[in-house]
Design an enzyme around this catalytic site. Structure first.
Site, PDB file in Angstrom:
ATOM      1  N   LYS A 130       4.613  -0.373   8.406  1.00  0.00           N
ATOM      2  CA  LYS A 130       4.246   0.994   7.937  1.00  0.00           C
ATOM      3  C   LYS A 130       5.488   1.736   8.176  1.00  0.00           C
ATOM      4  CE  LYS A 130       0.725   4.600   8.643  1.00  0.00           C
ATOM      5  NZ  LYS A 130      -0.507   4.955   9.238  1.00  0.00           N
ATOM      6  N   ALA A 143       2.583   7.472   4.013  1.00  0.00           N
ATOM      7  CA  ALA A 143       3.288   6.237   4.306  1.00  0.00           C
ATOM      8  C   ALA A 143       3.357   5.286   3.267  1.00  0.00           C
ATOM      9  CB  ALA A 143       2.418   5.747   5.547  1.00  0.00           C
ATOM     10  N   LEU A 144       4.326   4.275   3.420  1.00  0.00           N
ATOM     11  CA  LEU A 144       4.341   3.154   2.572  1.00  0.00           C
ATOM     12  C   LEU A 144       4.156   1.989   3.442  1.00  0.00           C
ATOM     13  CD1 LEU A 144       7.431   3.449  -0.001  1.00  0.00           C
ATOM     14  CD2 LEU A 144       4.932   3.426  -0.561  1.00  0.00           C
ATOM     15  N   VAL A 145       3.351   0.969   3.105  1.00  0.00           N
ATOM     16  CA  VAL A 145       3.178  -0.329   3.900  1.00  0.00           C
ATOM     17  C   VAL A 145       3.680  -1.446   3.211  1.00  0.00           C
ATOM     18  CG1 VAL A 145       1.767  -1.723   4.804  1.00  0.00           C
ATOM     19  CG2 VAL A 145       1.143   0.404   4.885  1.00  0.00           C
ATOM     20  N   ALA A 199       0.822  -1.151   0.020  1.00  0.00           N
ATOM     21  CA  ALA A 199      -0.024   0.186   0.079  1.00  0.00           C
ATOM     22  C   ALA A 199       0.721   1.207  -0.038  1.00  0.00           C
ATOM     23  CB  ALA A 199      -0.973  -0.074   1.042  1.00  0.00           C
ATOM     24  N   GLU A 200       0.365   2.039  -0.657  1.00  0.00           N
ATOM     25  CA  GLU A 200       0.994   3.552  -0.562  1.00  0.00           C
ATOM     26  C   GLU A 200       0.127   4.776  -0.539  1.00  0.00           C
ATOM     27  OE1 GLU A 200       4.179   6.079  -3.922  1.00  0.00           O
ATOM     28  OE2 GLU A 200       2.816   4.272  -4.467  1.00  0.00           O
ATOM     29  N   GLY A 201       0.437   5.523   0.519  1.00  0.00           N
ATOM     30  CA  GLY A 201      -0.441   6.650   0.778  1.00  0.00           C
ATOM     31  C   GLY A 201       0.388   7.812   0.617  1.00  0.00           C
ATOM     32  N   GLY A 202      -0.312   9.155   1.234  1.00  0.00           N
ATOM     33  CA  GLY A 202       0.216  10.266   0.898  1.00  0.00           C
ATOM     34  C   GLY A 202       1.214  10.354   1.990  1.00  0.00           C
ATOM     35  N   ASP A 219     -11.677   8.570  10.572  1.00  0.00           N
ATOM     36  CA  ASP A 219     -11.390   8.174   9.172  1.00  0.00           C
ATOM     37  C   ASP A 219     -12.034   6.641   8.695  1.00  0.00           C
ATOM     38  OD1 ASP A 219     -10.882   9.176   6.569  1.00  0.00           O
ATOM     39  OD2 ASP A 219      -8.572   8.282   6.751  1.00  0.00           O
TER      40      ASP A 219
END
Length: 231
Positions: free
Chosen positions: A58, A42-44, A37-40, A158
């Site tokens: 994370k 963080a990377l998981v 997973a990739e977010g604004g 959230d």
């Protein structure tokens, strides 16, 4: 058929530069198998320990005191809630000072193969049975109840399908506590601009409660922000 529901997927280039990279988190040494997973912020990673155990890692970087405190709060919340069947399992964490004001945050958690978003894509034609829907709803209610009944109540802020995982035992598990707050936000007392910036950075617009969307309503943002309904 193209997936109706999706999330940001890491690029092959992003994945290749991390595969086989080793991280040390507290007492655990793990090696990256994949980027899941990739977010604004963080990377998981899917990582594997020396004994072959899979975990999720994370990784975040922060460069200011506020974001560092947010990361510390996330770690503290995950650690304090460990052991609940409907909350992501906390394993270990490390905060490393890189230099200047930059810190690397590593949060090691249990790895869950399934997630609700995946199930939604697999069941585009058949949908979910009433039993399945109630099971998801009840499990997440248990997780939210645990947050709200902590010694100091925790507001998730959230709740969304992207943050619901599925354990091997079939329980639905709430994850991602980076958006959590432990203090009530009152627009009338604290001012709208400060709260507006906080909400913009740490919540998803399509899942915000009415008092988060309309700060001029003057309603304080409490644990009720996690249990609103649209009727």
């Amino acid at each position: 058929m193209k997936k109706l529901f999706s999330k940001v997927e890491p690029s092959s280039r992003e994945i290749s530069k991390f595969v086989n990279k080793t991280f040390v988190i507290g007492r655990h040494t793990v090696t990256v198998d994949d980027v899941i997973a990739e977010g604004g912020f963080a990377l998981v990673f899917l990582v594997k320990s020396n004994n072959g155990q899979n975990y999720a890692l994370k990784r975040m970087f922060v460069n200011n005191e506020h974001d560092l405190n947010v990361s510390r709060r996330e770690i503290q919340i995950c650690s304090s809630l460990r052991g609940h069947k409907n909350i992501v399992g906390y394993i270990d964490s490390t905060i490393c000072h890189i230099g200047g004001e930059v810190y690397e945050i590593l949060l090691l958690m249990q790895y869950y193969r399934g997630h609700v978003l995946q199930l939604m894509n697999e069941r585009l034609q058949s949908g979910f049975s009433e039993t399945d829907i109630l099971r998801i709803f009840c499990d997440i209610c248990e997780a939210v109840s645990c947050l709200h009944h902590s010694v100091k109540p925790i507001i998730h802020r959230d709740l969304k399908v992207e943050n619901i995982l599925v354990s091997d035992s079939g329980h639905y598990v709430l994850c991602d506590f980076g958006s959590c707050a432990t203090n009530i936000m009152d627009p009338q007392a604290q001012g709208i601009p400060a709260i507006e910036e906080e909400i913009r950075r740490y919540t998803t617009i399509s899942y915000r409660s009415p008092e988060m969307v309309d700060l001029y309503s003057g309603h304080p943002i409490t644990t009720k922000a996690d249990i609103w309904v649209n009727i």
